[in-house]
Write a protein that holds these residues in place. Structure first.
Motif, PDB file in Angstrom:
ATOM      1  N   ALA A   8      19.918  15.223  44.145  1.00  0.00           N
ATOM      2  CA  ALA A   8      19.682  13.935  44.817  1.00  0.00           C
ATOM      3  C   ALA A   8      20.933  13.557  45.602  1.00  0.00           C
ATOM      4  CB  ALA A   8      19.336  12.838  43.804  1.00  0.00           C
ATOM      5  N   LEU A   9      20.723  13.095  46.833  1.00  0.00           N
ATOM      6  CA  LEU A   9      21.825  12.677  47.696  1.00  0.00           C
ATOM      7  C   LEU A   9      21.887  11.147  47.723  1.00  0.00           C
ATOM      8  CD1 LEU A   9      21.333  15.128  50.710  1.00  0.00           C
ATOM      9  CD2 LEU A   9      22.696  15.458  48.632  1.00  0.00           C
ATOM     10  N   PHE A  10      23.076  10.577  47.385  1.00  0.00           N
ATOM     11  CA  PHE A  10      23.274   9.126  47.365  1.00  0.00           C
ATOM     12  C   PHE A  10      24.394   8.755  48.341  1.00  0.00           C
ATOM     13  CE2 PHE A  10      21.365   9.977  43.250  1.00  0.00           C
ATOM     14  CZ  PHE A  10      20.474   8.923  43.095  1.00  0.00           C
ATOM     15  N   VAL A  31      14.407  11.683  30.348  1.00  0.00           N
ATOM     16  CA  VAL A  31      13.681  12.908  30.640  1.00  0.00           C
ATOM     17  C   VAL A  31      14.611  14.000  31.168  1.00  0.00           C
ATOM     18  CG1 VAL A  31      11.506  11.718  31.098  1.00  0.00           C
ATOM     19  CG2 VAL A  31      13.136  12.101  32.964  1.00  0.00           C
ATOM     20  N   GLY A  32      15.897  13.690  31.304  1.00  0.00           N
ATOM     21  CA  GLY A  32      16.825  14.692  31.831  1.00  0.00           C
ATOM     22  C   GLY A  32      18.257  14.225  31.735  1.00  0.00           C
ATOM     23  N   THR A  33      19.172  15.037  32.319  1.00  0.00           N
ATOM     24  CA  THR A  33      20.602  14.774  32.223  1.00  0.00           C
ATOM     25  C   THR A  33      21.280  15.156  33.535  1.00  0.00           C
ATOM     26  OG1 THR A  33      20.524  15.330  29.873  1.00  0.00           O
ATOM     27  CG2 THR A  33      22.705  15.210  30.894  1.00  0.00           C
ATOM     28  N   VAL A  34      22.293  14.375  33.902  1.00  0.00           N
ATOM     29  CA  VAL A  34      23.109  14.699  35.072  1.00  0.00           C
ATOM     30  C   VAL A  34      24.022  15.860  34.723  1.00  0.00           C
ATOM     31  CG1 VAL A  34      24.857  13.854  36.666  1.00  0.00           C
ATOM     32  CG2 VAL A  34      23.013  12.339  35.929  1.00  0.00           C
ATOM     33  N   THR A  35      24.008  16.907  35.535  1.00  0.00           N
ATOM     34  CA  THR A  35      24.823  18.090  35.249  1.00  0.00           C
ATOM     35  C   THR A  35      26.057  18.194  36.136  1.00  0.00           C
ATOM     36  OG1 THR A  35      23.466  19.405  36.770  1.00  0.00           O
ATOM     37  CG2 THR A  35      22.828  19.378  34.437  1.00  0.00           C
ATOM     38  N   GLU A  43      23.465  16.719  40.901  1.00  0.00           N
ATOM     39  CA  GLU A  43      22.562  17.722  40.338  1.00  0.00           C
ATOM     40  C   GLU A  43      22.149  17.276  38.941  1.00  0.00           C
ATOM     41  OE1 GLU A  43      24.346  21.528  40.431  1.00  0.00           O
ATOM     42  OE2 GLU A  43      24.532  21.609  42.631  1.00  0.00           O
ATOM     43  N   PHE A  44      20.859  17.383  38.618  1.00  0.00           N
ATOM     44  CA  PHE A  44      20.375  16.959  37.301  1.00  0.00           C
ATOM     45  C   PHE A  44      19.198  17.826  36.887  1.00  0.00           C
ATOM     46  CE2 PHE A  44      18.222  14.475  40.541  1.00  0.00           C
ATOM     47  CZ  PHE A  44      16.892  14.489  40.161  1.00  0.00           C
TER      48      PHE A  44
END
Length: 337
Positions: free
Chosen positions: A39-41, A60-64, A77-78
């Protein structure tokens, strides 16, 4: 020995399980198979590796990884569990997790499904992401209100504000109840506010009664400023001339200070001598007219007193404005002696 061994084994198993649970909590990993997304912020401040990826409030997930992408945006990236379906049109929104500054990414599905799911490895562009709420701008806007609140009320109000603006289900009633102390404080200051408004009304009435004078003052001031603006070159040249004049006068005073000091000292000595000879001078000036009268009579009736003219000088005006010299130079030795 058997009891000791059993206790040791139980302690070891419990310790290992607690360590595994603690490691899993610290690692903040997502169980099961996952897929990677990007994702681009425009701004990903305070988002760190290991922060949560949530959908409808459920992790439901994690930032990597968080890094600079294309030298202008933040690339995040996640991972997301494969069991979670991401429909097309999903928005990745960066939100505050708490007031300490921790953040997480919330995946917001579209209200109406457009059909299909996002493939694994999909990149959420800037149009598909939303940066976090700018708390600095928000709290600066509420600063005049918060200065009347106690620290506890400020914390409660801040939490309600974040919840309301991020759409996490907080109600406006809760926000209004948090500002009850503000209303009470303003009520206590009602007298002071009333006096301030009365004084301001008097000032405005006075200004309103002097409208004509104020208009003339403003017009005159505008004319003055316009005239000064038109003559700015002349004024600048005058100031430069005054600067040079000041420098010249300063140099003149510096050069003439010592001779002037000596002259003033000598004048003091002369004044002292004249003061000492006051009686003699008074007698001289009293007798001088009589002496001059008698000398004039003596010179008129005989040749007892001889006068000799040594030099005569003069000027003759001419039409051209030039004054020529006229006179006789001394030739007798008595005039050059």
């Amino acid at each position: 020995m058997r009891a000791t061994i059993v206790k040791s084994v139980v302690f070891t198993v419990v310790t290992v399980l607690a360590t595994v649970m603690l490691a899993g909590t610290i690692r903040n990993s997502t169980p099961g198979s996952t897929s990677r997304y990007t994702a681009l912020f425009s701004d990903a401040t305070s988002l760190n590796r290991g922060d949560d990826i949530r959908m409808a409030g459920v992790k439901v997930g994690t930032v990597t990884d968080v890094r600079v992408h294309d030298n202008r945006v933040a690339g995040v990236e996640f991972t997301v569990q494969d069991a979670v379906r991401l429909p097309r049109g999903t928005i990745a929104q960066l939100r505050f997790r708490n007031l300490v500054g921790q953040r997480y990414i919330s995946l917001e599905p579209p209200e109406t499904s457009t059909g299909g799911s996002l493939p694994a490895g999909h990149t959420f562009g800037l149009r598909e992401t939303r940066p976090a709420l700018d708390l600095t701008m928000l709290f600066n806007g509420f600063q005049p209100l918060m200065q009347f609140l106690d620290p506890k009320d400020v914390n409660a109000l801040s939490g309600q504000i974040i919840a309301v603006f991020q759409g996490e289900g907080a109600t406006v009633e809760g926000l209004l109840s948090s500002t009850a102390s503000l209303t009470s404080t303003l009520a206590q200051k009602d007298r002071v506010i009333g006096e301030l408004i009365d004084n301001l009304t008097q000032v405005l009435d006075t200004v309103n009664g002097r409208t004509d004078e104020l208009d003339r003052t403003i017009v005159t001031l505008q004319q003055l400023v316009s005239g000064l603006a038109e003559d700015r070159k002349t004024i600048g040249d005058t100031l430069d001339g005054m600067g040079r004049l000041t420098t010249s006068v300063s140099n003149l005073l510096e050069e003439g200070r010592r001779p002037l000091k000596a002259s003033i000292g000598s004048l003091g000595d002369l004044s002292a001598q004249l003061a000492d000879a006051e009686d003699t001078l008074n007698t001289f000036f009293a007798r001088l007219p009589v002496k001059l009268d008698r000398i004039g009579r003596t010179a008129s009736y005989g040749s007892w007193i001889n006068f000799y003219e040594c030099e005569i000088t003069g000027v003759i005006p001419r039409p051209e404005g030039y004054f020529g010299d006229l006179g006789a130079k001394p030739v007798a030795k008595r005039c050059t002696a």
